[in-house]
Enzyme design. Sequence first.
Site, short mmCIF file in Angstrom:
data_model
loop_
_atom_site.label_atom_id
_atom_site.label_comp_id
_atom_site.label_asym_id
_atom_site.label_seq_id
_atom_site.Cartn_x
_atom_site.Cartn_y
_atom_site.Cartn_z
N GLU A 149 -4.71 11.64 9.51
CA GLU A 149 -5.98 11.10 10.01
C GLU A 149 -7.16 11.92 9.48
O GLU A 149 -8.22 11.38 9.16
CB GLU A 149 -6.00 11.04 11.53
CG GLU A 149 -4.83 10.27 12.18
CD GLU A 149 -4.56 8.91 11.57
OE1 GLU A 149 -5.46 8.31 10.97
OE2 GLU A 149 -3.40 8.44 11.69
N TYR A 166 1.00 2.42 2.14
CA TYR A 166 1.21 3.84 2.42
C TYR A 166 2.13 4.47 1.35
O TYR A 166 1.73 5.39 0.63
CB TYR A 166 1.85 4.03 3.79
CG TYR A 166 0.96 3.68 4.96
CD1 TYR A 166 0.31 4.68 5.68
CD2 TYR A 166 0.77 2.37 5.37
CE1 TYR A 166 -0.50 4.39 6.77
CE2 TYR A 166 -0.04 2.06 6.45
CZ TYR A 166 -0.67 3.06 7.15
OH TYR A 166 -1.47 2.76 8.21
N1 BES Z 1 -5.70 3.63 9.95
C1 BES Z 1 -4.35 3.76 10.34
C2 BES Z 1 -4.01 2.97 11.58
C3 BES Z 1 -4.22 1.47 11.44
C4 BES Z 1 -3.92 0.79 10.28
C5 BES Z 1 -4.70 0.76 12.52
C6 BES Z 1 -4.14 -0.58 10.20
C7 BES Z 1 -4.90 -0.60 12.44
C8 BES Z 1 -4.62 -1.27 11.27
C9 BES Z 1 -3.98 5.22 10.57
O1 BES Z 1 -4.58 6.10 9.69
C10 BES Z 1 -2.50 5.34 10.32
O2 BES Z 1 -2.08 5.10 9.22
N2 BES Z 1 -1.74 5.70 11.35
C11 BES Z 1 -0.31 5.84 11.27
C12 BES Z 1 0.11 7.27 11.28
C13 BES Z 1 0.26 7.91 9.95
C14 BES Z 1 0.81 9.32 10.10
C15 BES Z 1 1.09 7.12 8.98
C16 BES Z 1 0.29 5.22 12.51
O3 BES Z 1 -0.44 4.91 13.44
O4 BES Z 1 1.50 5.06 12.55
ZN ZN Z 2 -3.92 5.96 7.72
#
Ligand code: BES
Ligand code: ZN
Length: 624
Positions: free
Chosen positions: A319, A404
């Site tokens: 984050e 990702y």
């Molecule tokens: N921005 C994302 C969360 C997100 C993505 C919310 C798309 C709504 C729509 C955040 O940065 C994220 O990727 N969170 C991941 C954790 C990360 C360590 C891979 C999660 O929430 O699992």
């Molecule tokens: Zn993210």
Amino acid sequence: MSDINRRQALSVVGGAVLLASCGSAPKEAPVDPDAHDVHSYGQPDKVRVQSVALDLEVLFETRKLKGNAILVIDAAKGDDPLILDTRDLDIDSIEISAEGDDYGPAKYTLGTRDPILGAPLTITLEPGTKFVRVYYSSRPTASGLQWLMPEQTAGKKQPFLFSQNQSIHARSWIPIQDSPGARITYKARIRVPKGLRSVMSAEHQFANEEYADFEMKNPIPPYLIALAVGDLKFQAVGPRTGVYAEPSVLPKAAKEFEDMEKMIAAVEGLYGPYRWGRYDLLILPPSFPFGGMENPMLTFATPTVIAGDKSLVGLVSHELAHSWSGNLVTNATWRDFWLNEGFTTYIENRIQEVVYGPEQAVMEQALGWRSLQDEIKGLPASDTILHIDLKGRDPEEGTTDIPYGKGSLFVRLLEQTFGRPTIDDYLKRYFDHFAFQSITTATMLAYLKKELLDKNPQLAAKIDLQKWVYEPGLPESAPHAVSARLEDVAKDAKTFAAGSLPAREIQTAKWSTQEWLEFLEGMPPLDAKKLAELDQAFHFTKTGNSEVLDQWLEMAIKAEYAPAYPRLESFLKEVGRQKFIRPLYTALMKTPAGQVRAKAIYKVARPGYHPIAQTSVDKIVGKP
Ligand code: BES
Ligand code: ZN
């Protein structure tokens, strides 16, 4: 993508041909064919909102935010109306003004509601209009808000509210041009009941018993506006870092995340200054539907990352990395989401490497590799394209391991091809060049070509951009991380599964969370008897590590290992993080007996889930 689109995208990539400009775009500027956001009704190219000032009262009894939003727009020149995105807002009245003092009534219409996009709010302007004031309230069903009863919090005494705007939920509580390409600054006055504290993704300006004032001075995409209200206390962990949480959670959270300052220093050393002032973390109740959300100045996080041993703090590295890739340089549309998440996943790992060492970083990469492989197997080919077509779909359908995992491997390939010093320097310049802008894939690729590839043509020949960005699957050139520590664990897992090594004899004393995860994930399907042996030796059903528990429970469902069922049920009723609950419900739904249990659990658990999680689990289990 249609052939025409692809050719256009590539002609921008090639940089040689700049597409003829059309409409009102300046002649010299390249027209980006992909800049149009199919997930917003707003037309910022005609009338553009520059900033928003919110004045909202938090009404827990009726589950509404009620008040007004003043939008400052580029002064109206012609006949174009202002078009805003809304979803399920109750509009009371709208006024317009030229100078911001005297307001007069405005004509407006609310269009028909699209299930994904909501309804366009079209406001007629007068020549010279610069301010638009909308009096409105959100509905209890607002998709971007979760209203929690006291029982759903750690303290059990006070209610809690939090917002989650990404991807297109800002419109469910703010009438706004809800596109990541339409950046705005914002101010807010939040009025709360006595004894509760509000926090936002902005600077705190003032607070008294009744309200708090906030301001975000940098232009941000609307999906980064964020609000939370609850019984929140603060503890500093560094000069510009700290943690907000409910009082009972605060001490262990502050301990777990005490390395935040080191993490910031790590990124600053690589890619230039942190430009947002403070970096604080807000620990939410367990119903938070994500792991983390990179709201500027204030990351929102699930409590399930507090493992007690810092083993899951990679989430904070992730984050935090968004403060560069995502919040500073932002995807212009949800098609370009991989620019946010791919670069961030790469940087996350670089932070982990600096703060926790190369072995830790490589283990996390190797686990990421496996989950990407598994994800690709389960997705239609067209959904494995980085520049994914999401027209007519909910942008959240693009939230898979592709942006990702595949996205980060693309950046890793650049690193391995051009060398670290070159790619580090390139990324630093990239963030500087596009700071506080929203860009498309084509714009990123045009810059990459000009600033990296064209300067190193022989190395550039090794990168097949077309294949990586516009075609499905994972190219052969994808760099595959191998962790020696995880390979040793995988051997133990196989020998145990084959029956040649009793669980008790496995040397696990020095294992980290990542090794435990490899042990479980690397196992072939096991039966209930084998799981019982593991449980007796390692007490997985009782583990306090949410990632390990999640993996274990999935295996327990598949093996019909009944002793884990009570923990499964309590976990699903307490935790609303989609990453965990979706695979568990999916596994349950595979057998008739599992379906009965899934439906019974979901019936009780659903009211406690966030609207976003309800929608996604409804698709798996069915609406009770
Ligand atoms: N921005 C994302 C969360 C997100 C993505 C919310 C798309 C709504 C729509 C955040 O940065 C994220 O990727 N969170 C991941 C954790 C990360 C360590 C891979 C999660 O929430 O699992
Ligand atoms: Zn993210």
